[in-house]
Design an enzyme around this catalytic site. Structure first.
Site, mmCIF file in Angstrom:
data_model
loop_
_atom_site.group_PDB
_atom_site.id
_atom_site.type_symbol
_atom_site.label_atom_id
_atom_site.label_comp_id
_atom_site.label_asym_id
_atom_site.label_seq_id
_atom_site.Cartn_x
_atom_site.Cartn_y
_atom_site.Cartn_z
ATOM 1 N N HIS A 190 -3.668 10.661 0.811
ATOM 2 C CA HIS A 190 -4.208 9.530 -0.150
ATOM 3 C C HIS A 190 -5.532 9.812 -0.810
ATOM 4 C CE1 HIS A 190 -0.646 7.583 1.369
ATOM 5 N NE2 HIS A 190 -0.572 6.775 0.532
ATOM 6 N N HIS A 310 -2.985 -1.179 7.300
ATOM 7 C CA HIS A 310 -2.642 -0.653 6.047
ATOM 8 C C HIS A 310 -1.225 -1.286 5.528
ATOM 9 C CE1 HIS A 310 0.188 2.114 4.003
ATOM 10 N NE2 HIS A 310 -0.814 2.269 3.283
ATOM 11 N N HIS A 314 -0.276 -4.196 2.494
ATOM 12 C CA HIS A 314 0.811 -3.943 1.296
ATOM 13 C C HIS A 314 1.763 -5.201 1.360
ATOM 14 C CE1 HIS A 314 0.891 0.027 -0.174
ATOM 15 N NE2 HIS A 314 0.081 0.676 0.715
ATOM 16 N N PHE A 330 7.190 1.041 -0.862
ATOM 17 C CA PHE A 330 6.193 2.193 -1.193
ATOM 18 C C PHE A 330 6.706 2.851 -2.592
ATOM 19 C CE2 PHE A 330 5.330 3.057 3.667
ATOM 20 C CZ PHE A 330 4.174 2.231 3.596
#
Length: 567
Positions: A190, A310, A314, A330
């Site tokens: 990332h 994380h 999301h 994702f």
């Protein structure tokens, strides 16, 4: 031709320039040595027929774990086979997430740094000029043809391809898929992704000093969605976000997908949970486990920050579309411009972690350091960048705006309503397997420490957790809490952790084991002499599709080899 045993004794980390290729069938492996001159081009580029020494090691992925008479183990770094991109396997079906056909790849060259470094700003502290530049840059990328590797659509496809099985590991005999989540590739992938995305934005904005912002959700001023991302007229807007979580809603960093209004102090709980996630010292705990060629990741391989907050953020931003697009799945997450601000903060936290007391360090495993990814740069060149290129943001030309770290000294605390063993009956010992249709609580025995003087961790293990990876799943894990389900704060010592699945892939069955280090929990609650613990599992979302095979408590050496797997 070299013998297999002599090949296994070769160090994959040698600086020699010897190159070799391999061919294989089910019965033997043939190694053919190739001269450097034949394998290298004049301009340092490589293509389908031109590869460097690290790449050929991927061809031995099927030999991972094979040892010599002296016990040597052959291993290799991971890189995606970008020349053979497949349709991505996503909860929304088969998707085309492949980049334009790649003909050749150049190797990454660090940028020429001109100080002061570019400074990535906190989103809540951005001025109007910075906001307008960001909006203009995203708008320009959205206006590009979809087949353009710079287009916003293609930039989003990058995350889909690397996260939903579009690539195999290069040279994998068993066609093992390449995956950047749930393992130690999470942080460097990332970082590299954001690095090239930022440079592309600079190219279209025309400002070499432009920097993408970070969503400072680990500090009270940033614990709301940044206001300028929520304007319908802005290029930063995404109409698939959860409408309940607009900029007026305080974020829950351990959002369970169910509870919206808490009875506890959410800010205090967020800060103490951040302390818990950040204070780990081992790279295995923070970054995740280093995968070897031929291995696929499991949820137990992810590090603390990836696991939570994380995944939870999301889910918090995502919404109730069929597969929780955009941020909640994702394959579609990077279609939301807020994705990049979310991950920029994740990147910032990696920097901060390396400065904390105890001097935590990154993995030193060469297989991790030599693993690589391929991105298009601002000039539309396909560039291979290695993990070792991603360890220092200053060498990449950027730093982060300094803001307070209010979580730094706020440790977890005991629950105000603890279970008192002498006053309340123990829960029964239950038989497994169990489906998580409702809460389950059972007594679990603790092993006795041998007294050898070796420092050990007490680890709670959930065995054979079977679930559907294409669906949302969240359950919490607690110890010595036996009351009815209630609003739980992740800052309480009794709160061991949670399992959060973000929908991914296409296959509807997966099986893993989960581990939670509870050494400090036992010490903080004064349970050192207790021979057993009451372990409670509270399903919040998707529990009816989860089967738990068993629960045990085991002792593990504090310094576990970084490449070890946990069962």
């Amino acid at each position: 031709m070299a013998s297999l045993s002599s090949l296994l004794l070769l160090s994959p980390y040698s600086q020699t320039k010897t190159k070799f290729s391999i061919s294989s069938n089910k019965r033997h492996v043939v190694v053919n040595y190739v001269s450097c001159k034949a394998a290298s081009s004049n301009n340092g580029e490589d293509s389908v027929s031109k590869f460097d020494r690290r790449e050929v090691l991927f061809g031995l992925g099927g030999l991972y774990g094979v040892g010599t008479a002296t016990g040597s183990v052959l291993a290799a770094p991971l890189t995606p086979d970008v020349f053979n991109c497949d349709m991505a396997q996503t909860p929304g079906g088969i998707k085309d997430c492949c980049p334009p056909r790649i003909g050749k790849i150049i190797h990454f060259v660090p940028p020429k740094i001109q100080q002061p470094y570019v400074r990535r700003p906190a989103a809540h502290l951005m001025n109007q000029t910075q906001i307008e530049e960001l909006e203009r840059g995203i708008q320009k990328l959205k206006q590009l043809d979809e087949d353009d590797p710079h287009s916003f659509s293609h930039q989003a496809k990058i995350h889909c391809a690397y996260c939903d099985y579009a690539y195999n590991q290069l040279g994998s005999i068993t066609e093992t898929r390449f995956e950047v989540h749930s393992n130690a590739l999470f942080f460097p992938f990332h970082r590299a992704y954001l690095y090239f995305f930022e440079r592309i934005l600079r190219h279209y904005i025309g400002n070499p000093d432009f920097a993408i912002p970070f969503w400072n959700w680990d500090s009270p001023p940033g614990m709301h969605m940044p206001e300028f991302y929520n304007r319908p007229s802005s290029s930063l807007y995404d109409n698939l976000r959860d409408p309940r979580h607009d900029p007026h809603k305080l974020i829950d960093l351990n959002y369970n997908g169910k509870t919206e209004d808490h009875s506890f102090d959410v800010v205090d709980c967020n800060l103490r949970w951040m302390n818990d996630r950040m204070k780990v010292q081992s790279p295995r705990s923070f970054l995740g486990r280093v995968l070897k060629a031929g291995e696929t990741p499991k949820p137990s391989d992810m590090g603390t920050i990836e696991q939570s907050p994380h995944n939870n953020i999301h889910d918090w931003v995502g919404t109730k579309t069929p597969h929780f697009e955009d941020m909640g799945s994702f394959y579609s997450a990077a279609l939301d411009p807020l994705f990049y601000a979310h991950h920029t903060n994740i990147d910032r936290l990696w920097n901060i972690w390396k400065t904390l007391d105890g001097n935590p360090k990154d993995h030193t495993d060469p297989d991790w350091l030599n693993s690589s990814f391929v991105f298009y740069d601002e000039n539309k060149n396909a560039v291979r960048i290695e993990v070792s290129d991603c360890l220092d943001t200053e060498k990449l030309g950027y730093v982060y705006q300094e803001v307070p770290l209010p979580w730094l000294l706020l440790n977890k605390i005991p629950s105000p309503n603890p279970w008192i063993r002498t006053e309340e009956p123990e829960p029964p010992i239950i038989n497994f397997p169990q489906t998580l249709n409702s809460d389950i609580t059972t007594m679990v025995d603790r092993p006795e420490e041998a007294g050898s003087g070796e420092e050990v961790d007490v680890v709670l293990v959930l065995e054979d957790v079977e679930y559907d990876p294409t669906t949302r799943v969240h359950f919490d894990v607690l110890v010595n809490v036996v009351d009815e389900a209630q609003d739980r704060c992740a800052a309480f010592l009794e709160f061991v952790g949670s399992f959060k699945n973000i929908p991914h892939g296409l296959h509807h069955h997966d099986k893993t084991s989960l581990r939670f280090v509870i050494t400090e929990v036992i010490q903080g609650l004064g349970l050192e002499r207790d021979k057993n613990l009451a372990v409670k599992i509270e399903p919040m979302v998707g529990g009816e599709g989860v089967t738990l095979g068993g629960i045990k408590i085991q002792l593990e050496p504090v310094f576990v080899p970084l490449s070890s797997s946990f069962t």
